[in-house]
Write an enzyme that holds these catalytic residues in place. Structure first.
Site, PDB file in Angstrom:
ATOM      1  CB  THR B  95     -13.184 -50.134  27.129  1.00 38.89           C
ATOM      2  OG1 THR B  95     -12.113 -50.467  27.911  1.00 38.89           O
ATOM      3  CG2 THR B  95     -14.335 -49.525  27.792  1.00 38.89           C
ATOM      4  CE  LYS B 170     -11.794 -49.537  31.380  1.00 39.28           C
ATOM      5  NZ  LYS B 170     -11.064 -49.542  30.187  1.00 39.28           N
ATOM      6  CE  LYS B 238     -14.288 -46.660  23.943  1.00 38.42           C
ATOM      7  NZ  LYS B 238     -13.259 -47.649  23.553  1.00 38.42           N
TER       8      LYS B 238
END
Lengths: 296, 296
Positions: B95, B170, B238
């Site tokens: 990701t 995502k 993150k």
């Protein structure tokens, strides 16, 4: 047992329908009489005032708009507790302040009246079908005595503790919804801005760790441009304000809920959006976005 | 077809296990070799460097930690694109930033290499069981050619558009989760503070408009004091930072996601909490609450 029911809005009308279907005698009062026409046709008995309704009923149920309406219905000269007599039970089913629920309980006790707070969720469909979730606070014996009345209106009925705890449970529920609503709106706004197909994003979220009722139910409505209320934004804003008042009294910071309150406040200030459902929040994001232009 | 797989962490190890089970030859590299021991025992072939792995493989898959790790794996002297040859395919399943995904696609193209971005969700369990959700961006023909590889690792595989769109999908997913996580934590913190039974609150939310996967799955863990990661808070942080970087570039305000990023940033700054799962966010609220005392 004669039930007096104050508030014949969308929620109240469905609930009265189910009380009548369970063979209760139901006295009704509403500020705007014409909104009671449909339940009167079904057999509810019109009362000229809250005072008259109170005198003619054993159990008095209220589901009105805002905490100030609750205050007026309970505490004004024409109100319930001013005109009640010992042995009656009052049940406020408005989503309202836990502090106000406590005040009703205390003042009711001084005149020999028992009380419960019992806000609901499940919307107009739940009210019509008798499948509401009912969150109850107050004395356990009174709660048990009122079970048949609740069973006529709801399918998931739970007591969360003493007076005010029904309202607190509802607030915990609304805090959760503040998260799912801001999350789903920001997810769809982001998807739109970066050029993702929003229907695919809704499908994707439904199968995994992002899954939630708000996206599953309101996502497709947003896609169709359907902003009609399942739940009105201004009522949700009221709930969030109650949450933050309670939290502030307890020195409790809820940054996520605070942001949701600020967003719904901005949305509801716009007269074009004030009567939309909670999913209409996307219009606020879109308008702020339009104003700034894009570099996409 | 020889697959080179870079990153044998919890996710990578499960995915490699399933590629081996589907009879692929799998070359592996990991910064810390001992973390590759279990997949080597299962038949994966150790490579001494990313460069060596690249030379010996047809399709190179990476799933590493942070965007800076992705950059190093792809662009350093020892990296994939410096050592690749025409006809290979690279798939970054970390990701990571959609902008970085675009850069990989562009630089790959200049050396005759095709590329996909394909981040996943579904956690360690999904990786082990081959039931990951895989969100793909990149050329449609390459996507179709790689279907058997994805099918070995996932059960819900969708292409969202050209290069970068897998990462964007995502991100839309993580924005949604930012809402459910802050909502569930604030709901439980409120419940605790006002004296509600938290198990009852979790039960209540599961049946109605507040329902969501985070509360259903992490609520009971929080109740047991289980803060072990399903998904590590620092990795979620993150993701939220990537979201806000993209949003900032697009002049898009996401106030709910911004608050979630600030909260997880504060949480992860505390070394005691940095390695906890996302549900450990409640510790930040509890500690702020303790510091201020209560008037409850």
């Amino acid at each position: 047992m004669k039930i007096g029911f104050i508030g014949t809005g969308i929620m109240g009308s469905g609930m009265i329908h189910n009380l009548l279907a369970a063979d209760y005698t139901v006295n009704v009062f509403n500020r705007t009489k014409k909104h009671a026409d449909s339940v009167i046709k079904q057999g509810a008995i019109w009362q000229e005032s809250v005072a008259e309704l109170t005198k003619n009923s054993d159990v008095i149920i209220s589901i009105v708009g805002f905490p100030k309406d609750v205050e007026e219905v309970y505490f004004s000269d024409e109100g319930i507790l001013t005109n009640s007599h010992a042995g009656q039970t009052v049940i406020d089913m408005t989503t309202s302040s836990p502090i106000l629920a406590n005040r009703i309980a205390l003042e009711a006790e001084t005149v020999g009246v028992t009380s419960l707070d019992a806000p609901v969720s499940g919307g107009d469909v739940g009210a019509q079908q008798g499948t509401l979730t009912i969150m109850v606070g107050g004395d356990k014996d009174i709660y048990q005595k009122m079970q048949p009345v609740f069973n006529a209106m709801g399918s998931s009925i739970n007591r969360f503790g003493e007076a005010g705890m029904g309202q607190h449970a509802k607030m915990a529920n609304q805090i959760m919804i503040a998260g799912t609503m801001t999350g789903m709106i920001e997810s769809l706004v982001y998807a739109d801005k970066v050029g993702l197909d929003k229907a695919s994003v809704i499908d994707m979220t439904s199968g995994g760790a992002a899954q939630n009722w708000s996206m599953d139910n309101y996502g497709p409505r947003v896609l169709k441009g359907d902003y009609q209320p399942g739940f009105m934004a201004k009522h949700f804003l009221k709930d969030l304000r109650i949450v933050l008042t309670v939290a502030n009294d307890l020195n409790l910071e809820l940054p996520g809920t605070t942001v949701a309150e600020q967003l719904y406040d901005k949305m509801v200030q716009n007269p074009e959006w004030a009567d939309l459902g909670t999913q209409g929040l996307i219009k606020l994001y879109e308008s702020q976005n339009d104003k700034k232009g894009t570099n996409h």
